[in-house]
Write a protein that holds these residues in place. Structure first.
Motif, mmCIF file in Angstrom:
data_model
loop_
_atom_site.group_PDB
_atom_site.id
_atom_site.type_symbol
_atom_site.label_atom_id
_atom_site.label_comp_id
_atom_site.label_asym_id
_atom_site.label_seq_id
_atom_site.Cartn_x
_atom_site.Cartn_y
_atom_site.Cartn_z
ATOM 1 N N SER A 1 38.217 39.517 48.111
ATOM 2 C CA SER A 1 37.575 40.192 49.248
ATOM 3 C C SER A 1 37.433 41.692 49.026
ATOM 4 C CB SER A 1 38.372 39.932 50.526
ATOM 5 O OG SER A 1 38.487 38.553 50.780
ATOM 6 N N ALA A 2 38.436 42.300 48.406
ATOM 7 C CA ALA A 2 38.415 43.758 48.242
ATOM 8 C C ALA A 2 37.235 44.222 47.403
ATOM 9 C CB ALA A 2 39.725 44.230 47.622
ATOM 10 N N TYR A 3 36.827 43.436 46.430
ATOM 11 C CA TYR A 3 35.682 43.815 45.593
ATOM 12 C C TYR A 3 34.430 43.979 46.426
ATOM 13 C CZ TYR A 3 31.768 43.473 42.375
ATOM 14 O OH TYR A 3 30.592 43.710 41.708
ATOM 15 N N TYR A 4 34.273 43.172 47.463
ATOM 16 C CA TYR A 4 33.052 43.173 48.268
ATOM 17 C C TYR A 4 33.089 44.169 49.430
ATOM 18 C CZ TYR A 4 30.944 39.342 45.739
ATOM 19 O OH TYR A 4 30.341 38.588 44.756
ATOM 20 N N GLN A 5 34.009 45.105 49.400
ATOM 21 C CA GLN A 5 34.041 46.179 50.388
ATOM 22 C C GLN A 5 33.431 47.430 49.756
ATOM 23 O OE1 GLN A 5 38.205 46.377 51.300
ATOM 24 N NE2 GLN A 5 38.214 44.374 52.293
ATOM 25 N N GLN A 6 32.389 47.965 50.392
ATOM 26 C CA GLN A 6 31.690 49.109 49.820
ATOM 27 C C GLN A 6 32.639 50.303 49.681
ATOM 28 O OE1 GLN A 6 27.500 49.715 51.017
ATOM 29 N NE2 GLN A 6 27.855 48.098 52.540
ATOM 30 N N GLY A 7 32.566 50.938 48.529
ATOM 31 C CA GLY A 7 33.446 52.073 48.244
ATOM 32 C C GLY A 7 34.750 51.684 47.589
ATOM 33 N N SER A 8 35.031 50.390 47.496
ATOM 34 C CA SER A 8 36.269 49.938 46.881
ATOM 35 C C SER A 8 36.143 49.957 45.361
ATOM 36 C CB SER A 8 36.597 48.519 47.353
ATOM 37 O OG SER A 8 37.661 47.970 46.594
ATOM 38 N N ASP A 9 37.253 50.235 44.686
ATOM 39 C CA ASP A 9 37.257 50.175 43.224
ATOM 40 C C ASP A 9 38.020 48.950 42.734
ATOM 41 O OD1 ASP A 9 39.814 50.903 43.891
ATOM 42 O OD2 ASP A 9 39.896 52.682 42.597
ATOM 43 N N ALA A 10 38.238 47.978 43.638
ATOM 44 C CA ALA A 10 38.935 46.751 43.250
ATOM 45 C C ALA A 10 38.087 45.953 42.274
ATOM 46 C CB ALA A 10 39.246 45.911 44.485
ATOM 47 N N PRO A 11 38.694 45.377 41.266
ATOM 48 C CA PRO A 11 37.923 44.584 40.300
ATOM 49 C C PRO A 11 37.541 43.229 40.886
ATOM 50 C CG PRO A 11 40.250 44.486 39.773
ATOM 51 C CD PRO A 11 40.130 45.460 40.912
ATOM 52 N N PRO A 12 36.590 42.547 40.269
ATOM 53 C CA PRO A 12 36.229 41.184 40.701
ATOM 54 C C PRO A 12 37.232 40.189 40.129
ATOM 55 C CG PRO A 12 34.807 41.872 38.896
ATOM 56 C CD PRO A 12 35.703 43.048 39.195
ATOM 57 N N TYR A 13 38.338 40.038 40.824
ATOM 58 C CA TYR A 13 39.427 39.223 40.290
ATOM 59 C C TYR A 13 39.002 37.788 39.988
ATOM 60 C CZ TYR A 13 42.827 42.870 41.468
ATOM 61 O OH TYR A 13 43.531 44.042 41.532
ATOM 62 N N ALA A 14 38.211 37.194 40.879
ATOM 63 C CA ALA A 14 37.848 35.785 40.695
ATOM 64 C C ALA A 14 36.999 35.597 39.447
ATOM 65 C CB ALA A 14 37.123 35.268 41.933
ATOM 66 N N GLU A 15 35.992 36.442 39.276
ATOM 67 C CA GLU A 15 35.130 36.316 38.093
ATOM 68 C C GLU A 15 35.944 36.474 36.815
ATOM 69 O OE1 GLU A 15 32.376 36.995 41.427
ATOM 70 O OE2 GLU A 15 34.302 37.845 40.834
ATOM 71 N N ARG A 16 36.856 37.423 36.804
ATOM 72 C CA ARG A 16 37.672 37.644 35.606
ATOM 73 C C ARG A 16 38.605 36.474 35.341
ATOM 74 N NH1 ARG A 16 39.407 44.085 35.773
ATOM 75 N NH2 ARG A 16 37.281 44.923 35.698
ATOM 76 N N ALA A 17 39.221 35.952 36.399
ATOM 77 C CA ALA A 17 40.175 34.858 36.223
ATOM 78 C C ALA A 17 39.486 33.611 35.683
ATOM 79 C CB ALA A 17 40.862 34.550 37.552
ATOM 80 N N PHE A 18 38.363 33.245 36.280
ATOM 81 C CA PHE A 18 37.694 32.019 35.844
ATOM 82 C C PHE A 18 37.037 32.198 34.474
ATOM 83 C CE2 PHE A 18 38.190 30.803 40.293
ATOM 84 C CZ PHE A 18 38.534 29.472 40.159
ATOM 85 N N ALA A 19 36.609 33.410 34.161
ATOM 86 C CA ALA A 19 36.081 33.648 32.819
ATOM 87 C C ALA A 19 37.170 33.419 31.773
ATOM 88 C CB ALA A 19 35.531 35.068 32.708
ATOM 89 N N GLN A 20 38.390 33.857 32.068
ATOM 90 C CA GLN A 20 39.495 33.627 31.143
ATOM 91 C C GLN A 20 39.780 32.142 30.953
ATOM 92 O OE1 GLN A 20 42.166 36.665 33.286
ATOM 93 N NE2 GLN A 20 43.030 36.549 31.225
ATOM 94 N N LEU A 21 39.477 31.356 31.979
ATOM 95 C CA LEU A 21 39.720 29.921 31.907
ATOM 96 C C LEU A 21 38.527 29.168 31.330
ATOM 97 C CD1 LEU A 21 41.561 29.371 35.315
ATOM 98 C CD2 LEU A 21 42.561 29.705 33.044
ATOM 99 N N GLY A 22 37.520 29.908 30.847
ATOM 100 C CA GLY A 22 36.406 29.289 30.139
ATOM 101 C C GLY A 22 35.262 28.822 31.005
ATOM 102 N N PHE A 23 35.212 29.229 32.269
ATOM 103 C CA PHE A 23 34.114 28.828 33.150
ATOM 104 C C PHE A 23 32.889 29.690 32.863
ATOM 105 C CE2 PHE A 23 37.681 26.901 35.109
ATOM 106 C CZ PHE A 23 37.205 25.844 35.857
ATOM 107 N N ASP A 24 31.739 29.045 32.776
ATOM 108 C CA ASP A 24 30.518 29.785 32.442
ATOM 109 C C ASP A 24 29.648 30.069 33.657
ATOM 110 O OD1 ASP A 24 29.582 27.241 32.934
ATOM 111 O OD2 ASP A 24 29.146 26.812 30.835
ATOM 112 N N GLU A 25 30.064 29.610 34.826
ATOM 113 C CA GLU A 25 29.371 29.958 36.063
ATOM 114 C C GLU A 25 30.407 30.199 37.150
ATOM 115 O OE1 GLU A 25 26.326 28.149 39.459
ATOM 116 O OE2 GLU A 25 26.760 26.993 37.645
ATOM 117 N N VAL A 26 30.372 31.377 37.755
ATOM 118 C CA VAL A 26 31.279 31.716 38.849
ATOM 119 C C VAL A 26 30.452 32.352 39.952
ATOM 120 C CG1 VAL A 26 33.336 32.973 39.575
ATOM 121 C CG2 VAL A 26 33.171 32.119 37.219
#
Length: 439
Positions: free
Chosen positions: A122-147
């Motif tokens: 959720s924090a990534y989608y708040q304007q002005g936040s510098d939070a990373p896209p945790y979900a995209e990064r986590a699933f990319a590490q697990l080999g998912f090609d669409e998130v």
């Protein structure tokens, strides 16, 4: 004469008070109009798809196939280092060629972490936040090609939550990820879709209180049902456009509200053969929900066809005690009980110590859970039940009095420590399947 002078002097005061009242009304009216204009503008943003954070690009790890481990970063409450923590998780494509009704402890731990990741996104989608896209990064590490995390847009900003209060908010945010998985034994490929559902966020708390009248065929919690139906419709639309020709398997997970929605989604897929629900595109379904509240009055919620739904529960957590069983509420699937922090045996003490160590290792601070938490949670629920024999009585004077007395007398800060996602993650890291109780 003095009385007359007093009368004459009081008139300007009355006129002044009246003028002040009119000014106050005008200010409030202007504020209301301005607020309405802001909310209307936000509705237009939502329709046009403007003025919101864009979804991040995915950088998939093409080498992440088969069986491996990965270190997943995410945000957690009360962590010592910038609210970002890490957990090492296991992954094995072979899991999704095995019996979904057989409890898998490693998969449960991975799902608990992914559920925490879904909350952190959720924090990534708040304007002005510098939070990373945790979900995209986590699933990319697990080999998912669409998130896909598009559902977080317009559901993570403060203004969107205000709008949710005005409009009613039975919506949901969730991470949807897909990858091809291959059996190491047969070489068969399947298309795996993971749905990790965010827990209660902002105005979604209003949806948590929207129980429905229980008069439907299934008696499911209305707010959770509407959220689950939104995801089910998305999945069916995606399945209709899939031309891979592969057998489709689903993994649903979530914590708290997210766990309730995940379990309902799994029940929809399990009911698909009878045409009872919309989610008909699944060949196999795996579901691991955490801190799941009781969300149905369906008499068949414990039927064998829901044996693929595992609700991992902390016996000291107040949320799985709600809605009360005394009111006829239950969960779909099977309950998997973590050890009790207040257990009397030597093994209980050993597991409690291991859990505390795992919590401190991840969070950088001592575990705040205490042995007396379960008794306090049970007392709170008992107080609610004593004041009302069902949810409809909560609105009566005695029901409201019982609810207020129970809630005001509770130490919510302490009670919720047993509910936090990282408490569940720590328990799963400290235990094996044999330490848990399946019911």
């Amino acid at each position: 004469m003095s009385l007359g002078r007093g009368d004459r002097r009081s008139k300007p005061r009355r006129r002044g008070a009246l003028l002040a009242l009119l000014v106050a009304v005008a200010v409030l009216d202007s504020a209301t109009l301005a607020g309405a204009a802001v909310l209307h503008a936000r509705r237009l943003d939502r329709v046009s798809g403007s003025n919101a954070v864009s979804a991040p690009a995915l950088d998939a790890d093409d080498g992440a196939t088969g069986a491996f481990t990965a270190t997943v970063d995410y945000a957690a409450l009360f962590s010592a280092d910038g609210h970002q923590v890490s957990s090492e998780v296991a992954w094995d494509d072979d899991w999704f060629f095995s019996d979904p009704t057989s409890y898998n402890h490693e998969l449960a731990h991975t799902c608990a972490v992914l559920s925490a990741v879904a909350n952190a996104e959720s924090a990534y989608y708040q304007q002005g936040s510098d939070a990373p896209p945790y979900a995209e990064r986590a699933f990319a590490q697990l080999g998912f090609d669409e998130v896909c995390t598009d559902s977080y847009r317009y559901r993570s900003e403060v203004l969107d939550e205000v709008l949710g209060v005005v409009e009613g908010n039975d919506v949901v945010a969730y991470t949807l990820a897909t990858k091809r998985v291959r059996s190491s034994v047969t070489g068969e490929e399947r298309l795996l879709t993971v749905v990790a559902v965010r827990g209660s966020y902002g105005s979604e708390w209003l949806s948590n209180a929207r129980l429905g009248d229980g008069s439907g065929d299934d008696g499911d919690h209305l707010g959770f049902t509407l959220a689950a139906q939104e995801i089910a419709a998305d999945l069916e639309e995606r399945a209709a456009s899939d031309d891979s020709g592969l057998e489709r398997v689903y993994l649903f997970c979530g914590h708290s509200r997210g766990g309730a929605v995940a379990s309902l989604l799994a029940s929809y897929a399990d009911d698909a053969a009878s045409g009872a629900h919309a989610l008909t595109s699944a060949d196999d379904v795996y579901a691991y929900a955490f801190a799941t509240p009781r969300c149905t009055t369906a008499a068949d919620a414990r039927d064998a066809r829901y044996d693929n739904v595992f609700n991992v529960l902390n016996p000291s957590d107040v949320v799985p005690m709600l809605l009360p069983a005394a009111w006829g509420y239950d969960r779909y699937g099977r309950d998997v009980w973590l050890p009790a922090l207040d257990g009397a045996s030597a093994r209980d003490a050993e597991l409690a110590g291991a859990m505390s160590e795992a919590y401190a290792r991840t969070m950088g601070s001592a575990c705040p859970c205490e042995p007396g938490d379960r008794a306090a949670a049970e007392a709170l629920v008992a107080g609610v039940v004593a004041g009302a024999s069902g949810p409809e009585e909560l609105l009566t004077p005695s029901g409201l009095g019982g609810l207020a007395g129970s809630c005001l007398g509770a130490d919510w800060g302490q009670l919720l420590t047993d509910h936090y996602p990282n408490t569940y993650v720590a328990w799963l890291e400290a235990t094996s399947a044999g330490d848990l109780t399946l019911s």
